[in-house]
Design a protein around this motif. Sequence first.
Motif, PDB file in Angstrom:
ATOM      1  N   GLN A   4      11.385  -8.584   4.882  1.00 14.77           N
ATOM      2  CA  GLN A   4      10.687  -9.362   3.874  1.00 14.77           C
ATOM      3  C   GLN A   4       9.362  -8.701   3.538  1.00 14.77           C
ATOM      4  N   LYS A   5       9.101  -8.515   2.246  1.00 13.19           N
ATOM      5  CA  LYS A   5       7.841  -7.951   1.816  1.00 13.19           C
ATOM      6  C   LYS A   5       6.721  -8.963   2.041  1.00 13.19           C
ATOM      7  N   PRO A   6       5.589  -8.531   2.584  1.00  7.51           N
ATOM      8  CA  PRO A   6       4.478  -9.468   2.769  1.00  7.51           C
ATOM      9  C   PRO A   6       3.891  -9.895   1.428  1.00  7.51           C
ATOM     10  N   ALA A   7       3.534 -11.160   1.309  1.00  9.14           N
ATOM     11  CA  ALA A   7       2.951 -11.678   0.068  1.00  9.14           C
ATOM     12  C   ALA A   7       1.441 -11.452   0.102  1.00  9.14           C
ATOM     13  N   LEU A   8       1.047 -10.186  -0.074  1.00  8.84           N
ATOM     14  CA  LEU A   8      -0.362  -9.824   0.000  1.00  8.84           C
ATOM     15  C   LEU A   8      -0.841  -9.311  -1.351  1.00  8.84           C
ATOM     16  N   GLU A   9      -2.047  -9.692  -1.693  1.00  9.19           N
ATOM     17  CA  GLU A   9      -2.637  -9.209  -2.932  1.00  9.19           C
ATOM     18  C   GLU A   9      -3.481  -7.979  -2.625  1.00  9.19           C
ATOM     19  N   ILE A  10      -3.141  -6.858  -3.239  1.00  2.16           N
ATOM     20  CA  ILE A  10      -3.906  -5.636  -3.035  1.00  2.16           C
ATOM     21  C   ILE A  10      -5.222  -5.758  -3.782  1.00  2.16           C
ATOM     22  N   PRO A  11      -6.351  -5.509  -3.115  1.00  2.00           N
ATOM     23  CA  PRO A  11      -7.653  -5.704  -3.767  1.00  2.00           C
ATOM     24  C   PRO A  11      -7.835  -4.810  -4.989  1.00  2.00           C
ATOM     25  N   LYS A  12      -8.437  -5.371  -6.032  1.00  2.00           N
ATOM     26  CA  LYS A  12      -8.724  -4.601  -7.235  1.00  2.00           C
ATOM     27  C   LYS A  12     -10.094  -3.947  -7.100  1.00  2.00           C
ATOM     28  N   THR A  13     -10.151  -2.661  -7.367  1.00  2.00           N
ATOM     29  CA  THR A  13     -11.411  -1.932  -7.267  1.00  2.00           C
ATOM     30  C   THR A  13     -11.505  -0.952  -8.430  1.00  2.00           C
ATOM     31  N   ALA A  14     -12.646  -0.292  -8.527  1.00  2.00           N
ATOM     32  CA  ALA A  14     -12.825   0.726  -9.553  1.00  2.00           C
ATOM     33  C   ALA A  14     -11.869   1.888  -9.306  1.00  2.00           C
ATOM     34  N   GLN A  15     -11.574   2.635 -10.361  1.00  2.00           N
ATOM     35  CA  GLN A  15     -10.607   3.734 -10.281  1.00  2.00           C
ATOM     36  C   GLN A  15     -11.032   4.789  -9.258  1.00  2.00           C
ATOM     37  N   ASN A  16     -12.354   4.976  -9.117  1.00  2.00           N
ATOM     38  CA  ASN A  16     -12.846   5.990  -8.185  1.00  2.00           C
ATOM     39  C   ASN A  16     -13.090   5.422  -6.789  1.00  2.00           C
ATOM     40  N   PRO A  18     -10.405   4.034  -4.476  1.00  2.00           N
ATOM     41  CA  PRO A  18      -9.063   3.624  -4.039  1.00  2.00           C
ATOM     42  C   PRO A  18      -9.064   3.067  -2.625  1.00  2.00           C
ATOM     43  N   ARG A  19      -8.157   2.149  -2.363  1.00  2.00           N
ATOM     44  CA  ARG A  19      -7.995   1.544  -1.046  1.00  2.00           C
ATOM     45  C   ARG A  19      -6.621   1.906  -0.479  1.00  2.00           C
ATOM     46  N   VAL A  20      -6.485   1.713   0.810  1.00  2.00           N
ATOM     47  CA  VAL A  20      -5.210   2.011   1.471  1.00  2.00           C
ATOM     48  C   VAL A  20      -4.062   1.305   0.767  1.00  2.00           C
ATOM     49  N   GLY A  21      -4.290   0.041   0.387  1.00  2.00           N
ATOM     50  CA  GLY A  21      -3.244  -0.735  -0.255  1.00  2.00           C
ATOM     51  C   GLY A  21      -2.787  -0.179  -1.586  1.00  2.00           C
ATOM     52  N   HIS A  22      -3.651   0.625  -2.237  1.00  2.00           N
ATOM     53  CA  HIS A  22      -3.266   1.239  -3.508  1.00  2.00           C
ATOM     54  C   HIS A  22      -2.425   2.496  -3.302  1.00  2.00           C
ATOM     55  N   LEU A  23      -2.577   3.121  -2.142  1.00  2.00           N
ATOM     56  CA  LEU A  23      -2.052   4.470  -1.961  1.00  2.00           C
ATOM     57  C   LEU A  23      -0.747   4.549  -1.184  1.00  2.00           C
ATOM     58  N   ILE A  24      -0.435   3.533  -0.376  1.00  2.00           N
ATOM     59  CA  ILE A  24       0.837   3.583   0.338  1.00  2.00           C
ATOM     60  C   ILE A  24       1.944   3.016  -0.535  1.00  2.00           C
ATOM     61  N   ASN A  25       3.175   3.312  -0.192  1.00  2.00           N
ATOM     62  CA  ASN A  25       4.340   2.868  -0.948  1.00  2.00           C
ATOM     63  C   ASN A  25       4.900   1.576  -0.353  1.00  2.00           C
ATOM     64  N   THR A  26       5.341   0.698  -1.221  1.00  2.00           N
ATOM     65  CA  THR A  26       5.987  -0.531  -0.757  1.00  2.00           C
ATOM     66  C   THR A  26       7.428  -0.643  -1.245  1.00  2.00           C
ATOM     67  N   GLU A  27       7.870   0.320  -2.038  1.00  2.00           N
ATOM     68  CA  GLU A  27       9.251   0.334  -2.517  1.00  2.00           C
ATOM     69  C   GLU A  27       9.876   1.686  -2.196  1.00  2.00           C
ATOM     70  N   ARG A  28      10.986   1.680  -1.478  1.00  2.00           N
ATOM     71  CA  ARG A  28      11.588   2.943  -1.058  1.00  2.00           C
ATOM     72  C   ARG A  28      12.109   3.748  -2.251  1.00  2.00           C
ATOM     73  N   ASP A  29      12.580   3.076  -3.278  1.00  2.00           N
ATOM     74  CA  ASP A  29      13.131   3.781  -4.430  1.00  2.00           C
ATOM     75  C   ASP A  29      12.088   4.644  -5.132  1.00  2.00           C
ATOM     76  N   SER A  30      10.826   4.186  -5.103  1.00  2.00           N
ATOM     77  CA  SER A  30       9.765   4.925  -5.783  1.00  2.00           C
ATOM     78  C   SER A  30       9.044   5.889  -4.850  1.00  2.00           C
ATOM     79  N   ALA A  31       9.369   5.837  -3.556  1.00  2.21           N
ATOM     80  CA  ALA A  31       8.682   6.681  -2.573  1.00  2.21           C
ATOM     81  C   ALA A  31       9.403   8.012  -2.407  1.00  2.21           C
ATOM     82  N   LYS A  32       8.636   9.050  -2.197  1.00  3.32           N
ATOM     83  CA  LYS A  32       9.188  10.380  -1.984  1.00  3.32           C
ATOM     84  C   LYS A  32       8.639  10.955  -0.683  1.00  3.32           C
ATOM     85  N   ASN A  33       9.487  11.743  -0.013  1.00  3.76           N
ATOM     86  CA  ASN A  33       9.034  12.452   1.178  1.00  3.76           C
ATOM     87  C   ASN A  33       8.392  11.516   2.198  1.00  3.76           C
TER      88      ASN A  33
END
Length: 311
Positions: A4-16, A18-33
Amino acid sequence: MKLQKPALEIPKTAQNDPRVGHLINTERDSAKNIRVAIIGFPSDEGVRRNNGRPGAAAAPDEIRRQLYKMTPPPEGKEQFANLLDTILDMGNLSVSVDLETSQSDLGKILAELLSEDILPIILGGGHETAFAHFLGYAESGLETAIFNLDAHTDVRNLNEGKAHSGSPFRQAMEHPGKCCSKYLVAGLQPHSVAEEHLIYIKEQGGSYVFRDETNITSISGMFHEHESDRMMVTFDMDAVDDAYAPGVSAPCTNGLHQDLWLTAAYLAGRNEQVTSFDLCEVNPSFDRDGQTARLAALTIWQFLLGLSQRW
């Protein structure tokens, strides 16, 4: 078995920013390597069976909530961000009422990951998580040493034939697959350890270090005190002094300092032989302003930092 995917809201921040939640993958289909997989084991049935205080089942998402807010380090940012791009957060295992079934289910998932050379990071849950973690190796027939940073040995006998949070490493050492090559434990509290359990560890060829002798030198030594090509590492938050980690299943007076704990996590990440990692016994029901969950998240961050420098 379901994730089950956790129901977590990734924090919104400025483009410059980035947070861990923005950079890791949560969907295997879109993840590479994919090289690292995070999976939650929201169980505290083993804690109940061990007469502890339940609540650790809520920990995986609380740890994620804090981890997702963190940023890559300013120094080594690119390495760290590149690692995050290879991480898949698979969500939480949908645990069964029956603990043994849930442990077996997680073991099968981990066996598949290990066979693909993907490093699992498991967010517990009570320390019954560690036996489910070990079953990944047993299921895939891979020998591994086990390093446990803990106030307790966790080699108790089963309770009326049932596993619990105090039995995972006896279960691993006595598993018929004989995949546990050596058990090593550091951080032990003399007032929380039975002599017969220390004798048992020695008889099994394992090693232990008490809290007052647990330092970077002794931990580093134990990381290399085995002949296996693999090491599963498990961190029990009740090894940390309760001033820094009040929200655990079994609070520890005179526990380890948080600096030593975090450095040990970094060293585990850097160690070439470490092939999996879990963190257990965070109990949000007894936390103070999210203090323990933040320390747990920083522990994962430190492990990832070490891993980013290894790879």
